[in-house]
Scaffold this motif. Structure first.
Motif, PDB file in Angstrom:
ATOM      1  N   GLU A 191       1.207  -0.792   0.312  1.00 34.16           N
ATOM      2  CA  GLU A 191       0.020  -0.673   0.087  1.00 34.16           C
ATOM      3  C   GLU A 191       0.889   1.325  -0.094  1.00 34.16           C
ATOM      4  OE1 GLU A 191      -4.094   2.212   2.206  1.00 34.16           O
ATOM      5  OE2 GLU A 191      -3.214  -0.259   2.981  1.00 34.16           O
ATOM      6  N   GLY A 192       0.400   2.073  -1.014  1.00 35.36           N
ATOM      7  CA  GLY A 192       1.009   2.966  -0.837  1.00 35.36           C
ATOM      8  C   GLY A 192       2.390   3.503  -1.817  1.00 35.36           C
ATOM      9  N   LYS A 193       2.192   2.031  -2.459  1.00 34.50           N
ATOM     10  CA  LYS A 193       3.861   2.225  -3.904  1.00 34.50           C
ATOM     11  C   LYS A 193       3.727   2.135  -4.756  1.00 34.50           C
ATOM     12  CE  LYS A 193       7.346  -0.812  -1.382  1.00 34.50           C
ATOM     13  NZ  LYS A 193       8.308  -0.284  -1.024  1.00 34.50           N
ATOM     14  N   ARG A 194       4.236   2.875  -5.731  1.00 35.70           N
ATOM     15  CA  ARG A 194       3.976   2.550  -7.007  1.00 35.70           C
ATOM     16  C   ARG A 194       4.802   2.241  -8.364  1.00 35.70           C
ATOM     17  NH1 ARG A 194       6.996   5.832  -9.348  1.00 35.70           N
ATOM     18  NH2 ARG A 194       5.835   7.499 -10.814  1.00 35.70           N
ATOM     19  N   VAL A 195       4.011   1.274  -9.010  1.00 32.49           N
ATOM     20  CA  VAL A 195       4.306  -0.210  -9.517  1.00 32.49           C
ATOM     21  C   VAL A 195       4.102   0.639 -10.795  1.00 32.49           C
ATOM     22  CG1 VAL A 195       3.958  -1.646  -7.579  1.00 32.49           C
ATOM     23  CG2 VAL A 195       2.126  -1.270  -9.474  1.00 32.49           C
ATOM     24  N   PHE A 196       5.192  -0.689 -11.991  1.00 27.39           N
ATOM     25  CA  PHE A 196       4.288  -0.581 -13.630  1.00 27.39           C
ATOM     26  C   PHE A 196       3.533  -1.696 -13.401  1.00 27.39           C
ATOM     27  CE2 PHE A 196       9.151   1.646 -13.974  1.00 27.39           C
ATOM     28  CZ  PHE A 196       8.242   2.582 -15.013  1.00 27.39           C
ATOM     29  N   ILE A 197       2.695  -1.332 -14.186  1.00 27.62           N
ATOM     30  CA  ILE A 197       1.960  -2.327 -14.621  1.00 27.62           C
ATOM     31  C   ILE A 197       1.282  -2.114 -15.995  1.00 27.62           C
ATOM     32  CG2 ILE A 197      -0.778  -3.636 -14.949  1.00 27.62           C
ATOM     33  CD1 ILE A 197      -1.124  -1.931 -11.950  1.00 27.62           C
ATOM     34  N   ASP A 198       2.343  -3.259 -16.647  1.00 23.86           N
ATOM     35  CA  ASP A 198       2.434  -2.482 -18.657  1.00 23.86           C
ATOM     36  C   ASP A 198       3.178  -4.097 -19.108  1.00 23.86           C
ATOM     37  OD1 ASP A 198       3.036  -1.258 -20.583  1.00 23.86           O
ATOM     38  OD2 ASP A 198       3.799   0.422 -20.752  1.00 23.86           O
ATOM     39  N   THR A 199       2.631  -4.438 -20.159  1.00 21.57           N
ATOM     40  CA  THR A 199       2.728  -5.152 -20.767  1.00 21.57           C
ATOM     41  C   THR A 199       4.025  -4.564 -21.611  1.00 21.57           C
ATOM     42  OG1 THR A 199       1.556  -5.004 -22.036  1.00 21.57           O
ATOM     43  CG2 THR A 199       1.373  -6.407 -20.279  1.00 21.57           C
ATOM     44  N   ASN A 200       4.463  -3.961 -21.819  1.00 23.88           N
ATOM     45  CA  ASN A 200       5.207  -3.455 -23.080  1.00 23.88           C
ATOM     46  C   ASN A 200       7.083  -2.976 -22.236  1.00 23.88           C
ATOM     47  OD1 ASN A 200       6.903  -2.274 -25.353  1.00 23.88           O
ATOM     48  ND2 ASN A 200       5.832  -0.026 -25.629  1.00 23.88           N
TER      49      ASN A 200
ATOM     50  N   SER B 117       9.322  -3.431 -23.495  1.00 23.45           N
ATOM     51  CA  SER B 117      10.918  -2.056 -24.132  1.00 23.45           C
ATOM     52  C   SER B 117      10.554  -0.637 -23.576  1.00 23.45           C
ATOM     53  CB  SER B 117      10.627  -2.693 -25.450  1.00 23.45           C
ATOM     54  OG  SER B 117       9.712  -2.398 -26.238  1.00 23.45           O
ATOM     55  N   ASN B 118       9.649  -0.439 -23.393  1.00 28.86           N
ATOM     56  CA  ASN B 118       9.162   0.837 -23.597  1.00 28.86           C
ATOM     57  C   ASN B 118       7.913   1.448 -22.815  1.00 28.86           C
ATOM     58  OD1 ASN B 118       9.416   4.211 -23.852  1.00 28.86           O
ATOM     59  ND2 ASN B 118       7.638   4.080 -24.975  1.00 28.86           N
ATOM     60  N   PRO B 119       7.752   0.730 -21.290  1.00 33.63           N
ATOM     61  CA  PRO B 119       7.002   0.860 -19.784  1.00 33.63           C
ATOM     62  C   PRO B 119       6.551   2.441 -19.832  1.00 33.63           C
ATOM     63  CG  PRO B 119       8.796   0.760 -19.101  1.00 33.63           C
ATOM     64  CD  PRO B 119       9.127   0.247 -20.460  1.00 33.63           C
ATOM     65  N   ARG B 120       5.790   2.312 -19.985  1.00 29.57           N
ATOM     66  CA  ARG B 120       4.879   3.910 -19.213  1.00 29.57           C
ATOM     67  C   ARG B 120       3.862   4.240 -18.112  1.00 29.57           C
ATOM     68  NH1 ARG B 120       9.226   4.739 -20.696  1.00 29.57           N
ATOM     69  NH2 ARG B 120       9.986   6.584 -22.251  1.00 29.57           N
TER      70      ARG B 120
ATOM     71  N   THR C  57      12.747   9.053 -11.049  1.00 31.76           N
ATOM     72  CA  THR C  57      13.020   8.347  -9.430  1.00 31.76           C
ATOM     73  C   THR C  57      12.836   6.819 -10.337  1.00 31.76           C
ATOM     74  OG1 THR C  57      10.830   8.981  -9.041  1.00 31.76           O
ATOM     75  CG2 THR C  57      12.905   9.597  -8.042  1.00 31.76           C
ATOM     76  N   ASP C  58      11.800   6.435 -11.725  1.00 32.25           N
ATOM     77  CA  ASP C  58      11.914   4.639 -12.139  1.00 32.25           C
ATOM     78  C   ASP C  58      12.526   4.792 -13.210  1.00 32.25           C
ATOM     79  OD1 ASP C  58       9.345   5.993 -10.463  1.00 32.25           O
ATOM     80  OD2 ASP C  58       7.779   6.252 -12.690  1.00 32.25           O
ATOM     81  N   ASN C  59      12.640   3.263 -12.825  1.00 34.42           N
ATOM     82  CA  ASN C  59      13.556   2.685 -13.956  1.00 34.42           C
ATOM     83  C   ASN C  59      13.249   1.836 -14.805  1.00 34.42           C
ATOM     84  OD1 ASN C  59      15.399   0.555 -14.431  1.00 34.42           O
ATOM     85  ND2 ASN C  59      16.607   1.032 -12.620  1.00 34.42           N
ATOM     86  N   CYS C  60      13.426   2.517 -15.598  1.00 33.82           N
ATOM     87  CA  CYS C  60      12.505   1.706 -16.768  1.00 33.82           C
ATOM     88  C   CYS C  60      12.583   0.750 -17.394  1.00 33.82           C
ATOM     89  CB  CYS C  60      12.106   2.865 -18.235  1.00 33.82           C
ATOM     90  SG  CYS C  60      10.968   4.173 -17.405  1.00 33.82           S
ATOM     91  N   GLU C  61      14.281   0.109 -17.257  1.00 30.96           N
ATOM     92  CA  GLU C  61      14.597  -1.030 -17.832  1.00 30.96           C
ATOM     93  C   GLU C  61      14.757  -2.116 -16.865  1.00 30.96           C
ATOM     94  OE1 GLU C  61      19.131  -2.438 -19.333  1.00 30.96           O
ATOM     95  OE2 GLU C  61      18.737  -0.831 -17.357  1.00 30.96           O
ATOM     96  N   LEU C  62      14.636  -1.837 -15.363  1.00 32.96           N
ATOM     97  CA  LEU C  62      13.811  -2.967 -14.424  1.00 32.96           C
ATOM     98  C   LEU C  62      12.148  -2.449 -14.032  1.00 32.96           C
ATOM     99  CD1 LEU C  62      17.136  -2.424 -11.812  1.00 32.96           C
ATOM    100  CD2 LEU C  62      16.894  -4.219 -13.616  1.00 32.96           C
ATOM    101  N   MET C  63      12.283  -1.896 -14.817  1.00 34.62           N
ATOM    102  CA  MET C  63      10.274  -1.910 -14.440  1.00 34.62           C
ATOM    103  C   MET C  63      10.500  -1.513 -13.093  1.00 34.62           C
ATOM    104  SD  MET C  63       8.885  -4.301 -17.425  1.00 34.62           S
ATOM    105  CE  MET C  63       7.236  -3.101 -16.817  1.00 34.62           C
ATOM    106  N   ILE C  64      10.877  -1.192 -12.180  1.00 29.35           N
ATOM    107  CA  ILE C  64      10.716  -1.080 -10.337  1.00 29.35           C
ATOM    108  C   ILE C  64      10.575   0.767 -10.998  1.00 29.35           C
ATOM    109  CG2 ILE C  64      12.229  -0.969  -8.367  1.00 29.35           C
ATOM    110  CD1 ILE C  64      10.638  -3.375  -9.887  1.00 29.35           C
ATOM    111  N   CYS C  65       9.702   1.662 -10.080  1.00 28.51           N
ATOM    112  CA  CYS C  65       9.093   2.393  -9.604  1.00 28.51           C
ATOM    113  C   CYS C  65       9.599   2.457  -8.359  1.00 28.51           C
ATOM    114  CB  CYS C  65       7.723   2.923  -9.288  1.00 28.51           C
ATOM    115  SG  CYS C  65       6.574   2.846 -10.882  1.00 28.51           S
ATOM    116  N   ASP C  66      10.723   4.360  -8.503  1.00 26.61           N
ATOM    117  CA  ASP C  66      10.970   4.814  -7.283  1.00 26.61           C
ATOM    118  C   ASP C  66      12.270   4.098  -7.049  1.00 26.61           C
ATOM    119  OD1 ASP C  66       9.054   6.891  -7.047  1.00 26.61           O
ATOM    120  OD2 ASP C  66       7.937   5.654  -5.639  1.00 26.61           O
TER     121      ASP C  66
END
Length: 345
Positions: free
Chosen positions: A174-183, A185-188, A224-233
């Protein structure tokens, strides 16, 4: 001696077929066990909440011929009594399924409901470890147009209800930001976990627990978000993994080197490793330059950034093998770590 039998001349035909009550009670489990050896049953892999423990099991899966799209995402499974709990996973038809229903039994077999997992959710805990859980999603904003705002600014809008096993890691989502994106190569698409309900699916220690989460659409932060690892903050791995009393450097060296990261890497999943150089007091040194080196007879894909290296294994044939990750300073090996390649499940 007719009273020994369940059937008399006045008894309608029934499933017991005339056997004694005690015989039925004694062998009902054996009868179900025999059915698991037929083509009615299938072999699945059972996993605990974090996929760290697994075993093969035979079960009967019902509901494969669904009449609606929603029903096609669900199944009913029959197991020997005492086999499963809510929050466990079943690997079936090359997908992970989450046990969501309260397991019940009729004294012959155990019955539970499962639902397909669509996405592998990733986040970091306080120590910087990357945590992964397979999760189920349903839309909480089915008729949302996908935008909100005014004439000055428009923001994306979306909501999901997420089901995930209850454990020491997921309870802190709770309170965390997360990627939910099947792309990949370029998650947004980034979401914030705005609610965690630990009551709705609490069946007790004996029958398992789930968490119901609400994920609300938010915006990507490229700083702050690592798109390569798909990890926010994203944060660097915590030095809490380092012993409080690090080994002393040898007489010919002014530092010791460490490689922080897991001893295994999953096929198809990027894994981050961090190199740290310290003096005899355990203080990190920044005035030394080092380089990474991988010792392997296989082609290992990686990318470097400052004192970190991200490794990805994209060849399934490498599973079961291992390689060495090294830190090199002045052409000398100062740290080495053997990493084993494991499967996705």
């Amino acid at each position: 001696m007719e009273e020994w039998y369940l059937m008399t001349s006045q008894t309608r035909p029934n499933i017991t077929g005339g056997y004694e009550n005690d015989a039925f009670a004694d062998y009902k489990g054996d009868a179900f066990a025999e059915s698991l050896e037929t083509e009615l049953a299938t072999t699945v892999i059972l996993y605990n909440h974090d996929l760290s423990v697994s075993k093969e099991a035979r079960c009967i899966i019902q509901g494969n011929g669904a009449d609606t799209q929603l029903k096609s995402l669900e199944r009913t499974v029959l197991f020997p009594i005492g086999t499963v709990k809510a929050g466990m996973y079943i690997f079936f038809e090359n997908r992970y399924w989450l046990i969501t229903g309260y397991p019940g039994n009729n004294t012959i077999y155990e019955k539970a409901t499962i639902i397909v997992c669509q996405y592998l959710l990733r986040w970091q805990n306080k120590s910087g470890d990357i945590i992964e859980r397979w999760t189920n999603y349903t839309s909480a904003s089915k008729y949302d147009v996908g935008e909100n705002g005014n004439n000055t600014i428009f923001l994306t809008s979306n909501n999901y209800t997420i089901l995930v096993p209850y454990d020491d890691e997921t309870i802190n989502l709770e309170g965390k930001r997360v990627f939910i994106d099947t792309n990949k190569s370029n998650p947004r698409k980034v979401f914030k976990i705005t609610r965690s309900d630990d009551v709705l699916y609490d069946y007790g220690e004996e029958h398992g627990r789930l968490l119901s989460l609400i994920a609300d659409k938010t915006e990507l932060n490229l700083e702050t978000d690592n798109c390569e690892l798909m990890i926010c903050d994203y944060i660097s791995p915590s030095t809490s993994d380092i012993p409080s009393e690090p080994p002393k450097p040898d007489e010919d060296s002014d530092f010791v080197a460490r490689i922080i990261g897991k001893d295994n890497i999953r096929f198809g999943i990027k894994q981050l490793y961090t190199g740290i150089l310290e003096n005899s007091k355990g203080e990190e040194l920044t005035d030394y330059n080092f380089r990474w080196n991988i010792v392997s007879d296989k082609k290992i894909h990686y990318s470097e950034s400052n004192n970190t290296i991200t490794i990805e294994i994209d060849n399934e044939n490498y599973i079961g093998s291992s390689f060495l990750l090294q830190i090199i300073v002045d052409e000398e090996i100062v740290a080495s770590k053997e990493i084993k390649i494991i499967g996705i499940f």
